[in-house]
Design an enzyme around this catalytic site. Structure first.
Site, short mmCIF file in Angstrom:
data_model
loop_
_atom_site.label_atom_id
_atom_site.label_comp_id
_atom_site.label_asym_id
_atom_site.label_seq_id
_atom_site.Cartn_x
_atom_site.Cartn_y
_atom_site.Cartn_z
N CYS A 159 -2.09 9.04 2.82
CA CYS A 159 -1.76 8.53 1.35
C CYS A 159 -3.08 8.90 0.78
O CYS A 159 -2.99 9.17 -0.60
CB CYS A 159 -1.75 7.13 1.26
SG CYS A 159 -0.08 6.49 2.22
N GLU A 206 0.95 -0.95 0.10
CA GLU A 206 0.12 -0.07 0.00
C GLU A 206 0.98 1.18 -0.14
O GLU A 206 1.47 1.60 0.86
CB GLU A 206 -1.18 -0.01 1.44
CG GLU A 206 -2.10 1.14 1.24
CD GLU A 206 -1.83 2.15 1.67
OE1 GLU A 206 -1.62 3.35 0.86
OE2 GLU A 206 -1.76 2.49 2.82
#
Length: 470
Positions: free
Chosen positions: A262, A228
């Protein structure tokens, strides 16, 4: 090497921690290996009891854990408390659903009896970042432990208190020694850990560069890896949207976690003729954002986590302006102690410039003007990243266009992107691969085993069987 808690508001070192020696790392690896064969056979009921106890501790001690997070990486205190509570919700989710998610799945293969069985792999190495120091870990640990794996955490160097507190959390919840352990080791030790035969899989949340390195080394060892990575999420506002609601959500989505997320919205894409009014309102709301002590309730934006992160962000801003981006707000690095950076707005960066191409990890927003709806979709996809995305429109045809057309792991319509234990989370392109959360997060670190019991009635001559297998 010493790990340190450095107050981002002042730059002052508050506490130091000694790294684990090679002997201590070896002992923890050995304990994980020895714990797994027993732990994997504990019942879902036992694991759920421990996981629910972890949720109770997270909720009951949210204030203490929240202050720890804020002290180490600077997020507003209320957001840190909320992070602890969100971790509790993930623990409860997997405690409730893991057994059903991982039950044997019958498959019709008459006259034989067939099914799929899910079994844990063993010790999983988690390489986790500092920006959500509890949530990033728990969203790996809760499904991994409920599935019967054991976990080893290599956390970021600047959140050692959080790293050790998480190990303590699972021990106090009742999980056996060795089920979840923290390794205080430098990033240079990661390669050796990946190469260790006792580590069966790897998960990383971090930068694109770290993902490429971990993915490469995991691939050489033929080990399952979930990555990720970064994101440069588009936030598209179309003419039919509620502009006031969209602007407020846009600012919140950019400034969440001091801009260090993010899935924070980073590129704001608005077509003509709506763009001028959106720019005016957005810049004014960013200007009013309260920057200050993250322990104070009114604060919307605290300091960045480290001096290096702040300085790197400022360099990206300066290079973008030099390349032709227009600076509408902020962009000046404050003098004095602490790792502060003001809410900043850049407009119209040219393709190839940092603001157009790279992830801006901090309170810097990038405004992009599109010709029309189709051009907005083109600009949104003109990025190496593909993590989250948000589109604001009341038009159902436009909603369908962006749901189908956006190159991202998630699309939020008239809402800001957020992770949720019930929904799979992850990205495409340079944002990584694999999924966390929901049922998908359980399946990543399992042996998905096919079982077929051949009926005597279906027995055929070996020659015929061999032909069927060709």
């Amino acid at each position: 090497m010493a790990f340190a808690t450095i107050d981002p508001t002042t730059g002052r070192t508050l506490r130091t921690f000694t790294a684990h020696s090679p002997g201590e790392v070896e002992a923890r690896l050995r304990l994980a290996q020895e714990t797994f064969p027993t732990f994997r056979h504990t019942s879902f009921t036992e694991r759920a009891g421990w996981m629910n106890r972890a949720a109770e501790l997270l909720e009951g001690e949210a204030e203490r854990y929240g202050r720890m997070m804020t002290e180490e990486m600077g997020k507003p205190l209320e957001a840190a408390r909320a992070e602890a509570r969100k971790c509790a919700s993930a623990c409860r989710y997997y405690a409730e659903h893991a057994e059903r998610f991982l039950a044997d799945e019958p498959v019709e293969t008459p006259p034989d009896t067939s099914y799929v069985r899910y079994q844990p792999l063993g010790p999983v190495l988690a390489i986790m970042p500092w920006n959500f120091p509890f949530w990033q870990v728990v969203r790996f640990a809760a499904p991994a432990l409920m599935a019967g794996n054991v976990g080893l955490l290599k956390h970021a160097h600047n959140v050692p208190q959080c790293a050790l507190a998480l190990e303590d959390l699972f021990l106090r919840a009742g999980f056996p020694q060795g089920a979840f352990q923290t390794l205080l080791v430098d990033s240079k030790a990661v390669r050796g850990l990946i190469e260790d035969a006792r580590i069966k899989a790897v998960t990383l949340t971090g930068s694109e560069g770290a993902g490429r390195d971990v993915g490469q080394h995991s691939g050489r060892q033929l080990k399952k890896v979930v990555l990720e990575l970064g994101g440069s999420d588009p936030f598209i506002v179309l003419p039919s949207a509620d502009l006031e609601l969209a602007v407020e959500a846009a600012v919140k989505a950019r400034l969440i976690n001091n801009g260090q997320s993010c899935i924070a919205a980073k590129r704001f894409i608005v077509p003509d003729p709506l763009y001028p009014e959106f720019e005016r309102r957005f810049v004014e709301r960013m200007r009013r954002a309260v920057v200050g002590d993250p322990m104070e309730p009114r604060t919307e934006v605290g300091p960045l986590a480290t001096a290096g992160i702040r300085d790197g962000l400022h360099e990206q801003v300066e290079r973008s302006v030099a390349a032709g981006a227009k600076l509408l707000l902020g962009g000046l690095k404050p003098s004095g102690p602490g790792f502060w950076y003001p809410p900043t707005v850049l407009a119209h960066p040219p393709p190839g410039s940092p603001a157009y191409t790279e992830e801006m990890f901090g309170p810097v927003a990038v405004l992009l003007r599109a010709k029309d709806t189709r051009d907005a979709l083109r600009i949104a996809n003109d990025s190496p990243f593909g993590l989250g995305s948000s589109v604001w429109t009341r038009d159902e045809a436009e909603q369908r266009l962006f749901i189908d057309g956006l190159e991202a792991g998630s699309v939020f319509v008239n809402g800001m992107v957020a992770s949720d234990p019930r929904l799979p989370f992850g990205g495409v392109k340079a944002s990584g691969h694999g999924r966390e959360l929901a049922r998908h997060g359980l399946l990543e670190f399992l042996n998905i085993k096919t079982v077929r019991r051949v009926s005597e009635a279906s027995t055929v001559p070996l020659k015929t069987q061999a032909q069927a297998n060709e």
